[in-house]
Design a protein around this motif. Structure first.
Motif, PDB file in Angstrom:
ATOM      1  N   ARG A  25       0.581  -0.943  -0.474  1.00 14.56           N
ATOM      2  CA  ARG A  25      -0.010  -0.022   0.317  1.00 14.56           C
ATOM      3  C   ARG A  25       0.797   1.363  -0.158  1.00 14.56           C
ATOM      4  O   ARG A  25       1.588   1.496  -0.557  1.00 14.56           O
ATOM      5  CB  ARG A  25      -0.843   0.272   0.775  1.00 14.56           C
ATOM      6  CG  ARG A  25      -2.313  -1.335   0.774  1.00 14.56           C
ATOM      7  CD  ARG A  25      -2.538  -1.574   2.059  1.00 14.56           C
ATOM      8  NE  ARG A  25      -3.285  -0.541   2.902  1.00 14.56           N
ATOM      9  CZ  ARG A  25      -4.113  -0.569   4.421  1.00 14.56           C
ATOM     10  NH1 ARG A  25      -4.075  -1.864   5.008  1.00 14.56           N
ATOM     11  NH2 ARG A  25      -4.183   0.362   3.987  1.00 14.56           N
ATOM     12  N   HIS A  30       4.196   5.578   5.108  1.00 14.97           N
ATOM     13  CA  HIS A  30       3.559   5.375   6.418  1.00 14.97           C
ATOM     14  C   HIS A  30       4.419   5.103   7.436  1.00 14.97           C
ATOM     15  O   HIS A  30       5.482   4.524   7.280  1.00 14.97           O
ATOM     16  CB  HIS A  30       3.153   3.897   5.852  1.00 14.97           C
ATOM     17  CG  HIS A  30       1.860   3.436   6.981  1.00 14.97           C
ATOM     18  ND1 HIS A  30       1.166   3.794   8.023  1.00 14.97           N
ATOM     19  CD2 HIS A  30       2.027   1.724   7.917  1.00 14.97           C
ATOM     20  CE1 HIS A  30       0.309   3.259   7.959  1.00 14.97           C
ATOM     21  NE2 HIS A  30       1.178   2.030   8.631  1.00 14.97           N
ATOM     22  N   GLY A  59      -0.096  -7.713   6.745  1.00 15.51           N
ATOM     23  CA  GLY A  59      -1.758  -6.866   7.422  1.00 15.51           C
ATOM     24  C   GLY A  59      -1.187  -6.833   8.625  1.00 15.51           C
ATOM     25  O   GLY A  59      -1.821  -5.362   9.479  1.00 15.51           O
ATOM     26  N   TYR A  62       1.582  -4.124   9.285  1.00 16.86           N
ATOM     27  CA  TYR A  62       0.749  -2.920   8.265  1.00 16.86           C
ATOM     28  C   TYR A  62      -0.159  -1.977  10.008  1.00 16.86           C
ATOM     29  O   TYR A  62       0.782  -0.312   9.066  1.00 16.86           O
ATOM     30  CB  TYR A  62       0.584  -2.966   6.846  1.00 16.86           C
ATOM     31  CG  TYR A  62       0.437  -1.604   6.528  1.00 16.86           C
ATOM     32  CD1 TYR A  62       1.029  -1.196   5.496  1.00 16.86           C
ATOM     33  CD2 TYR A  62      -0.653  -0.864   6.243  1.00 16.86           C
ATOM     34  CE1 TYR A  62       1.027  -0.046   4.414  1.00 16.86           C
ATOM     35  CE2 TYR A  62      -1.276   0.533   5.879  1.00 16.86           C
ATOM     36  CZ  TYR A  62      -0.027   0.744   5.104  1.00 16.86           C
ATOM     37  OH  TYR A  62      -0.600   1.492   4.167  1.00 16.86           O
ATOM     38  N   ARG A  63      -0.855  -2.174   9.603  1.00 17.10           N
ATOM     39  CA  ARG A  63      -2.184  -1.019  10.643  1.00 17.10           C
ATOM     40  C   ARG A  63      -1.955  -1.700  12.338  1.00 17.10           C
ATOM     41  O   ARG A  63      -1.989  -0.495  12.722  1.00 17.10           O
ATOM     42  CB  ARG A  63      -3.629  -2.120  10.154  1.00 17.10           C
ATOM     43  CG  ARG A  63      -3.598  -3.641  11.188  1.00 17.10           C
ATOM     44  CD  ARG A  63      -4.483  -3.914  10.699  1.00 17.10           C
ATOM     45  NE  ARG A  63      -5.119  -5.175  11.390  1.00 17.10           N
ATOM     46  CZ  ARG A  63      -4.823  -6.230  10.285  1.00 17.10           C
ATOM     47  NH1 ARG A  63      -4.267  -6.533   9.077  1.00 17.10           N
ATOM     48  NH2 ARG A  63      -5.036  -7.775  11.093  1.00 17.10           N
ATOM     49  N   PRO A  69       0.515   0.885  17.535  1.00 15.44           N
ATOM     50  CA  PRO A  69      -0.385   1.504  16.070  1.00 15.44           C
ATOM     51  C   PRO A  69       0.834   0.811  15.247  1.00 15.44           C
ATOM     52  O   PRO A  69       2.013   1.248  15.528  1.00 15.44           O
ATOM     53  CB  PRO A  69      -0.792   2.797  16.209  1.00 15.44           C
ATOM     54  CG  PRO A  69      -0.790   3.094  17.603  1.00 15.44           C
ATOM     55  CD  PRO A  69       0.150   2.307  18.340  1.00 15.44           C
ATOM     56  N   GLY A  70       0.574   0.655  14.150  1.00  9.45           N
ATOM     57  CA  GLY A  70       1.630   0.552  12.809  1.00  9.45           C
ATOM     58  C   GLY A  70       1.956   1.743  12.003  1.00  9.45           C
ATOM     59  O   GLY A  70       1.459   3.230  12.599  1.00  9.45           O
TER      60      GLY A  70
END
Length: 325
Positions: A25, A30, A59, A62-63, A69-70
């Motif tokens: 993504r 990020h 997943g 990442y998040r 928190p990611g």
């Protein structure tokens, strides 16, 4: 003082080292900007995820989680050796650790045992999470270990570091046990060997000798159980056979000799019973001489042939030593 690598330079460095790279993504933007500094960087930190399944692992990293928190690392290394880039900049992976360990990494000397957690590791280390349950039993495939080696070497080359700049999370803080299942010392040896050669001119690693499989001794063949004799099948004992044979031979001899005995004794054949006895003796003699009886009688009266060694020898033979030379 090392300035963090840029996103494009990160991808280029990994690919030069032969790493299979996948961007997740908006990984380039990020990060945890605004929650602490990012840099200067001093090393690479390796973790295990305590997860299973590549898709679920990537997943989650990442998040992030509800309590953290990611992104939770810069790259996720799955069991197939792919490096999934999930963040760039400051990420939540190292937490706080020991200042003495950071100093040893900067100087690239032997690491001390971690003590007090006083230094922000998220600002100082690149972080790579590796898909593994972390129970010491979940295997580390060769492709995954190879990717860890290549990722670490790629960043070391970019910054001019050596293998001691790569550490495990358990070497940063005493509160962690990852990575579990392989030795960081052994991994640093691999990284050091790779850094001796250009990325495109790596010597072939000698394969580990395969352990010979233990020979399986076939189980012994079962011994056949003796079949008990059925009723009616038991042969006549040798003693009984000899007795019957003697009786039959005696009867036959008397039957054959009866006429001679009567004549020698000058007994008139007209005397009471003599004629009948002679008739019976003659009949028995004729029956015993028939072919059917001659075939049957030896079989019925057969006996075990004695062993030659059991036959007594004449005195002269024993005196001379006898037997086959």
């Amino acid at each position: 003082m090392a300035k963090p690598i840029g996103a494009a330079a990160m991808v280029a460095a990994l690919k030069r080292e032969g790493v299979k790279v996948s961007g997740v993504r908006s990984w380039r933007r990020h990060n945890r900007r605004g929650h602490g500094p990012w840099g200067p960087v001093h090393g690479v930190m390796i973790h295990h995820t305590v997860t299973t399944g590549a898709e679920q692992t990537v997943g989650l990293l990442y998040r992030g989680r509800s309590d953290l928190p990611g992104p939770l690392c810069h790259g996720a290394i799955t069991k197939d050796g792919t490096v999934h880039l999930v963040g760039h900049g400051r990420v939540n992976h190292a937490g706080t650790g020991d200042a003495g360990v950071l100093e040893a990494v900067i100087r690239e000397v032997k690491l001390p045992a971690p003590g007090a957690d006083t230094v922000d590791g998220n600002a100082r280390f690149y972080g790579f999470e590796c898909e593994n349950r972390g129970d010491g039993k979940d295997p580390w495939p060769a492709a995954q270990l190879d990717a860890i080696e290549r990722v670490s070497a790629a960043l070391c080359r970019h910054h001019g570091w050596q293998a001691p700049s790569v550490i495990g999370h358990l070497e940063w803080t005493a509160t962690k046990s990852d990575p579990r299942g392989f030795s960081m010392d052994a991994m640093r040896e691999r990284i050091a060997e790779r850094l001796k050669h250009p990325p495109d001119d790596q010597p072939r690693r000698k394969p580990r000798p395969k352990r010979p499989k233990p020979r399986q001794t076939p189980p012994p063949a079962p011994k056949p159980k003796p079949t008990p004799p059925r009723k009616g099948d038991d042969p006549m004992t040798e003693a009984a056979r000899r007795t019957v044979r003697t009786m039959v031979q005696t009867a036959l001899s008397l039957a054959a000799a009866l006429p001679i005995l009567v004549e020698a004794a000058d007994i008139p054949q007209t005397a009471a019973g003599v004629g009948t006895a002679l008739a019976v003796a003659g009949a028995v003699t004729r029956v015993m001489q028939s072919k059917q009886v001659q075939r049957l009688l030896p079989k019925w009266l057969r006996t075990t042939v004695p062993d030659p060694e059991d036959i007594p020898r004449p005195e002269a033979d024993r005196a001379q030593g006898g037997g086959v030379v």
